[in-house]
Motif scaffolding. Structure first.
Motif, PDB file in Angstrom:
ATOM      1  N   TYR A  84      41.266  34.949  35.138  1.00 17.53           N
ATOM      2  CA  TYR A  84      40.544  35.358  36.339  1.00 17.53           C
ATOM      3  C   TYR A  84      40.538  36.877  36.428  1.00 17.53           C
ATOM      4  O   TYR A  84      41.273  37.566  35.726  1.00 17.53           O
ATOM      5  CB  TYR A  84      41.157  34.746  37.606  1.00 17.53           C
ATOM      6  CG  TYR A  84      42.660  34.846  37.717  1.00 17.53           C
ATOM      7  CD1 TYR A  84      43.276  35.981  38.239  1.00 17.53           C
ATOM      8  CD2 TYR A  84      43.479  33.794  37.293  1.00 17.53           C
ATOM      9  CE1 TYR A  84      44.652  36.073  38.343  1.00 17.53           C
ATOM     10  CE2 TYR A  84      44.856  33.875  37.396  1.00 17.53           C
ATOM     11  CZ  TYR A  84      45.445  35.021  37.919  1.00 17.53           C
ATOM     12  OH  TYR A  84      46.808  35.107  38.008  1.00 17.53           O
ATOM     13  N   HIS A  85      39.668  37.393  37.290  1.00 15.29           N
ATOM     14  CA  HIS A  85      39.654  38.802  37.661  1.00 15.29           C
ATOM     15  C   HIS A  85      40.059  38.874  39.132  1.00 15.29           C
ATOM     16  O   HIS A  85      40.546  37.906  39.703  1.00 15.29           O
ATOM     17  CB  HIS A  85      38.265  39.398  37.466  1.00 15.29           C
ATOM     18  CG  HIS A  85      37.854  39.535  36.037  1.00 15.29           C
ATOM     19  ND1 HIS A  85      36.612  39.993  35.654  1.00 15.29           N
ATOM     20  CD2 HIS A  85      38.507  39.254  34.869  1.00 15.29           C
ATOM     21  CE1 HIS A  85      36.520  40.012  34.336  1.00 15.29           C
ATOM     22  NE2 HIS A  85      37.659  39.552  33.830  1.00 15.29           N
ATOM     23  N   GLY A  86      39.851  40.016  39.747  1.00 10.32           N
ATOM     24  CA  GLY A  86      40.130  40.088  41.170  1.00 10.32           C
ATOM     25  C   GLY A  86      40.029  41.483  41.743  1.00 10.32           C
ATOM     26  O   GLY A  86      40.181  42.475  41.026  1.00 10.32           O
ATOM     27  N   GLN A  88      41.955  43.954  43.884  1.00  8.99           N
ATOM     28  CA  GLN A  88      43.320  44.191  44.316  1.00  8.99           C
ATOM     29  C   GLN A  88      43.321  45.417  45.224  1.00  8.99           C
ATOM     30  O   GLN A  88      43.042  46.524  44.782  1.00  8.99           O
ATOM     31  CB  GLN A  88      44.236  44.393  43.106  1.00  8.99           C
ATOM     32  CG  GLN A  88      44.250  43.170  42.197  1.00  8.99           C
ATOM     33  CD  GLN A  88      45.190  43.311  41.020  1.00  8.99           C
ATOM     34  OE1 GLN A  88      45.112  44.274  40.269  1.00  8.99           O
ATOM     35  NE2 GLN A  88      46.085  42.354  40.852  1.00  8.99           N
ATOM     36  N   GLY A  97      45.078  37.979  35.045  1.00 10.11           N
ATOM     37  CA  GLY A  97      45.063  36.551  34.790  1.00 10.11           C
ATOM     38  C   GLY A  97      46.479  36.066  35.021  1.00 10.11           C
ATOM     39  O   GLY A  97      47.315  36.788  35.568  1.00 10.11           O
ATOM     40  N   ARG A 193      41.204  30.191  41.800  1.00 11.77           N
ATOM     41  CA  ARG A 193      41.126  31.335  42.692  1.00 11.77           C
ATOM     42  C   ARG A 193      39.694  31.862  42.799  1.00 11.77           C
ATOM     43  O   ARG A 193      38.876  31.657  41.896  1.00 11.77           O
ATOM     44  CB  ARG A 193      42.032  32.462  42.175  1.00 11.77           C
ATOM     45  CG  ARG A 193      43.448  32.022  41.840  1.00 11.77           C
ATOM     46  CD  ARG A 193      44.069  32.909  40.787  1.00 11.77           C
ATOM     47  NE  ARG A 193      45.352  32.374  40.308  1.00 11.77           N
ATOM     48  CZ  ARG A 193      46.532  32.891  40.637  1.00 11.77           C
ATOM     49  NH1 ARG A 193      46.609  33.946  41.406  1.00 11.77           N
ATOM     50  NH2 ARG A 193      47.640  32.355  40.170  1.00 11.77           N
ATOM     51  N   GLY A 195      39.064  34.728  42.247  1.00  9.65           N
ATOM     52  CA  GLY A 195      38.995  35.589  41.070  1.00  9.65           C
ATOM     53  C   GLY A 195      38.484  34.903  39.817  1.00  9.65           C
ATOM     54  O   GLY A 195      37.943  35.562  38.919  1.00  9.65           O
ATOM     55  N   ALA A 196      38.634  33.578  39.721  1.00  5.17           N
ATOM     56  CA  ALA A 196      38.091  32.866  38.560  1.00  5.17           C
ATOM     57  C   ALA A 196      36.576  32.938  38.544  1.00  5.17           C
ATOM     58  O   ALA A 196      35.944  33.117  37.494  1.00  5.17           O
ATOM     59  CB  ALA A 196      38.557  31.409  38.576  1.00  5.17           C
ATOM     60  N   ARG A 199      35.453  36.482  37.553  1.00  5.73           N
ATOM     61  CA  ARG A 199      35.465  36.726  36.105  1.00  5.73           C
ATOM     62  C   ARG A 199      34.227  36.147  35.441  1.00  5.73           C
ATOM     63  O   ARG A 199      33.583  36.797  34.600  1.00  5.73           O
ATOM     64  CB  ARG A 199      36.718  36.114  35.467  1.00  5.73           C
ATOM     65  CG  ARG A 199      36.778  36.322  33.951  1.00  5.73           C
ATOM     66  CD  ARG A 199      37.938  35.584  33.327  1.00  5.73           C
ATOM     67  NE  ARG A 199      37.766  34.149  33.361  1.00  5.73           N
ATOM     68  CZ  ARG A 199      37.056  33.444  32.469  1.00  5.73           C
ATOM     69  NH1 ARG A 199      36.425  34.061  31.483  1.00  5.73           N
ATOM     70  NH2 ARG A 199      36.961  32.136  32.571  1.00  5.73           N
ATOM     71  N   THR A 260      41.672  39.023  46.111  1.00  5.51           N
ATOM     72  CA  THR A 260      40.820  37.871  45.795  1.00  5.51           C
ATOM     73  C   THR A 260      41.449  36.961  44.754  1.00  5.51           C
ATOM     74  O   THR A 260      41.147  35.763  44.716  1.00  5.51           O
ATOM     75  CB  THR A 260      39.424  38.303  45.320  1.00  5.51           C
ATOM     76  OG1 THR A 260      39.554  39.167  44.178  1.00  5.51           O
ATOM     77  CG2 THR A 260      38.663  39.027  46.418  1.00  5.51           C
ATOM     78  N   ASP A 261      42.335  37.492  43.914  1.00  6.25           N
ATOM     79  CA  ASP A 261      43.002  36.629  42.931  1.00  6.25           C
ATOM     80  C   ASP A 261      44.148  35.840  43.557  1.00  6.25           C
ATOM     81  O   ASP A 261      44.764  35.011  42.877  1.00  6.25           O
ATOM     82  CB  ASP A 261      43.510  37.463  41.744  1.00  6.25           C
ATOM     83  CG  ASP A 261      44.442  38.579  42.181  1.00  6.25           C
ATOM     84  OD1 ASP A 261      43.967  39.486  42.880  1.00  6.25           O
ATOM     85  OD2 ASP A 261      45.636  38.556  41.835  1.00  6.25           O
ATOM     86  N   ASN A 262      44.421  36.050  44.850  1.00  6.58           N
ATOM     87  CA  ASN A 262      45.445  35.286  45.552  1.00  6.58           C
ATOM     88  C   ASN A 262      44.855  34.322  46.572  1.00  6.58           C
ATOM     89  O   ASN A 262      45.592  33.802  47.418  1.00  6.58           O
ATOM     90  CB  ASN A 262      46.421  36.231  46.278  1.00  6.58           C
ATOM     91  CG  ASN A 262      47.406  36.875  45.322  1.00  6.58           C
ATOM     92  OD1 ASN A 262      47.620  36.393  44.216  1.00  6.58           O
ATOM     93  ND2 ASN A 262      47.994  37.972  45.736  1.00  6.58           N
TER      94      ASN A 262
END
Length: 466
Positions: A84-86, A88, A97, A193, A195-196, A199, A260-262
């Motif tokens: 994933y990205h995100g 932060q 990831g 997430r 974030g997935a 990505r 966003t990745d959380n």
């Protein structure tokens, strides 16, 4: 109808159901766990192990699966570090990831939901960058406390499933070192997430985006019901994230790192680092020492989650039109307001009477709480234990309007549990968290932790049942 926590543990048989592999090799990377010098079982979730049919495992088998990570029968082998990205702290990062964890297993729970067992501290992965892939024992203890407290307060949260101390000494810049190490397993209703999706949008992979959208609808939201699956999924996620925002606020909880990745697309809270509960209704209360601008402070959490949803909508534009996504995004403030007031009333122990009436009551309560004459937990405890709502003395003139509005409300549950006879409420402030850890660190005394878990679960039972 009164607000009720969404899920309760029940008993079932083990039902492995590996669904993640249908997304193909681009969703994650095969990994193996680190080999640890020791495997000491420190925590086993005896409420939720039965919900996925693993309550019959003896300690040896438990450590084999959740210390050494030998695959569960008919389950993932090898495990997968998800990609994933995100954003932060609002800065986009395409180089993250699962850096110290992986998806270990999938199975159905007692309600037929697809559940994930994911790890934290299980070793390095292709996404570890310069990290050692490990977890401090203190971090694991803190996550036990966060998830137990949030579950009791009716927040949709992942469950700390297992903690195994691993015998390594870790060096960390933000706490005394060397410190003890652990590997943790969490039980989640999925942990795909936002974030997935970011990505996949970044890589412009429309085919994988379609597959991930369909996967999420089929596994978490009852299947594809419309001709516009991406907008359909976004509507579901927006509603659940609004509920999460409302629950955080009614619980007085500050997650600390709402990147966003959380953010889980099921709306389930997870991944607890610098979390705290604010003692008072303090809008600027911040959990993370590195959040210098207060981006994720107590009062800004709904805004942060709304912003994250906007990034999710932006990613879905790869396969969806903008207008319906924007229309759903604009419903968030009302959805959040409704969720917040319903959860606030649930914690007070009164019936919700619709957003308009609930809003006036909650606004009056907030005005009183903002004066900091009473702690949040004490306020809810005083009203939760009251048999007659027109006879509570809150000790501050700032609550006069609230007194007037709550006097004719209907109780949702009678205060019959022993919890309501206690002299003070169950709280979870940083001083107690540190005291619990100090007892473990200095004398290997786990009694404060076990006593606190029992106290928290006692409160949870009272809030659910009266």
């Amino acid at each position: 109808m009164p607000y009720k926590p969404q899920f309760e543990p029940g008993k079932t048989v083990y039902q492995p159901d590996v669904q993640i592999t249908q997304l193909g090799e681009l969703i994650g990377d095969p990994v193996t766990a680190a080999e640890f010098p020791q495997h000491i079982l420190r925590f086993r979730n005896d409420r939720w192990d039965q919900s996925i049919g693993l309550d019959d495992l003896d300690e040896k088998d438990w450590l084999s699966h959740f210390g050494k990570f030998e695959p569960l029968p008919d389950n993932l082998s090898p495990a997968l570090a998800l990609r994933y990205h995100g954003h932060q702290f609002r800065n986009y990062n395409p180089e993250i990831g699962d850096g110290r964890g992986f998806l270990f297993a999938q199975m159905r729970d007692h309600e037929g939901r697809l559940m994930d067992l994911g790890t934290k501290g299980s070793g390095t992965t292709p996404w570890s960058r310069s990290g050692d892939g490990r977890l401090t024992l203190k971090g694991a203890v803190r996550e036990i406390l966060a998830t137990e407290m949030l579950e009791a307060l009716g927040v949709n949260t992942s469950k700390t499933f297992s903690v195994v101390e691993t015998g390594e000494k870790l060096w960390r810049g933000d706490e005394p070192s060397p410190t003890r190490s652990a590997v943790m397993t969490r039980l989640s209703h999925g942990h795909i997430r936002i974030g997935a999706f970011q990505r996949i949008a970044y890589e412009k992979n429309e085919e994988l985006m379609h597959r991930l959208v369909t996967y999420c609808l089929e596994q978490y939201y009852g299947g594809v019901q419309t001709d516009n699956p991406a907008t359909e999924l976004f509507a579901h996620v927006a509603q659940e994230v609004a509920r999460l925002a409302g629950a955080y606020m009614a619980a007085g909880f500050v997650h600390g790192v709402l990147n966003t990745d959380n953010i889980n697309i099921t709306g389930e809270s997870f991944d607890y680092g610098p979390w705290r509960f604010t003692p008072y209704w303090d809008p600027g209360f911040t959990a993370a020492y590195f959040d210098h601008e207060g981006l994720y402070c107590f009062a800004r959490q709904p805004e942060a989650l709304h912003w994250n949803l906007a990034q999710f909508a932006s990613a879905l534009r790869l396969i969806a039109d903008s207008d319906p996504l924007v229309a759903t995004l604009e419903t968030f403030p009302k959805a959040y307001g409704t969720a917040f007031t319903e959860h606030f009333c649930w914690r007070l122990g009164i019936q919700s009477e619709g957003f308009e009436k609930d809003r006036d009551l909650v606004v009056a309560a907030e005005k009183g709480l903002a004066q900091k004459s009473v702690e949040i937990d004490q306020f809810f405890f005083d009203w939760g234990k009251a048999e007659k709502l027109d006879q509570v003395e809150e000790g501050s003139a700032e609550f006069a309007e609230f007194h007037k509005l709550i006097a004719d409300r209907t109780r949702a549950r009678p205060p019959v549990a022993d919890y309501w006879q206690k002299a003070s409420p169950c709280s979870m402030h940083i001083e107690e968290v540190e005291a619990i850890w100090t007892a473990i660190a200095d004398g290997d005394d786990w009694s404060l932790l076990w006593n606190k878990i029992a106290e928290i679960r006692d409160m949870g039972h009272a809030l659910r049942n009266g």
